[in-house]
Enzyme design. Structure first.
Site, PDB file in Angstrom:
ATOM      1  N   ALA A   1     107.541  78.149  81.114  1.00  0.00           N
ATOM      2  CA  ALA A   1     108.471  77.392  80.272  1.00  0.00           C
ATOM      3  C   ALA A   1     107.936  75.997  79.941  1.00  0.00           C
ATOM      4  O   ALA A   1     108.535  75.278  79.140  1.00  0.00           O
ATOM      5  CB  ALA A   1     109.828  77.269  80.965  1.00  0.00           C
ATOM      6  N   CYS A   2     106.815  75.622  80.534  1.00  0.00           N
ATOM      7  CA  CYS A   2     106.243  74.281  80.360  1.00  0.00           C
ATOM      8  C   CYS A   2     105.078  74.332  79.378  1.00  0.00           C
ATOM      9  O   CYS A   2     104.095  75.039  79.588  1.00  0.00           O
ATOM     10  CB  CYS A   2     105.773  73.768  81.722  1.00  0.00           C
ATOM     11  SG  CYS A   2     104.831  72.230  81.647  1.00  0.00           S
ATOM     12  N   GLY A   3     105.170  73.536  78.308  1.00  0.00           N
ATOM     13  CA  GLY A   3     104.108  73.495  77.305  1.00  0.00           C
ATOM     14  C   GLY A   3     102.778  73.032  77.874  1.00  0.00           C
ATOM     15  O   GLY A   3     101.717  73.564  77.511  1.00  0.00           O
TER      16      GLY A   3
END
Length: 139
Positions: A10-12
């Protein structure tokens, strides 16, 4: 090359680091640390090998950081590690370990410091160029 990434999909930043590793021609072992948190000793080792202190490895932008009072400068490393292990979302990401070293890859292009040379162009998912058309790293 044996590469491990402690990843949050979920983390770019984590996604970009993973993409850079794969762009370097390496398929890493991906550990989704929210589902498979590291042991206390493993987390301590990752932090130490990265040259960081425990406070530098905790994610201060998480709401629970403040709600748990983790901003208290009097808390020791053990208390911070306890919190990170209870709530793995507090572990900053992504940690990447290769035979060339271990880094907290924030920003994601820090991963290039511990990978074989990458000369093919690469841009992050937001379009920011990391390696230009001539194969040079953009800083």
């Amino acid at each position: 090359m044996d590469v491990v990434i402690y990843h949050n999909p979920a983390c770019g930043t984590s996604r970009n680091a993973l993409a850079l590793i794969r762009h370097a021609g390496v398929e890493p072992r991906v550990i989704e640390y929210l589902h498979q948190p590291p042991s206390r000793e493993r987390l301590r080792e990752l932090i130490r090998q990265s040259g960081l202190g425990v406070r530098q490895a905790i994610r201060q932008k998480e709401a629970s950081y403040l709600s748990l009072g983790l901003d208290d400068p009097g808390l020791d490393d053990e208390a911070l590690l306890d919190a990170m292990l209870r709530e793995p979302i507090l572990i900053n990401r992504p940690f990447v370990q290769t035979p060339m070293g271990t880094r907290l890859c924030r920003p994601s292009e820090v991963v290039l410091d511990i990978l074989p040379p990458v000369t093919r162009p690469f841009a992050k998912e937001d379009g920011e160029v990391v390696i230009d058309a001539t194969g040079r790293r953009v800083r």
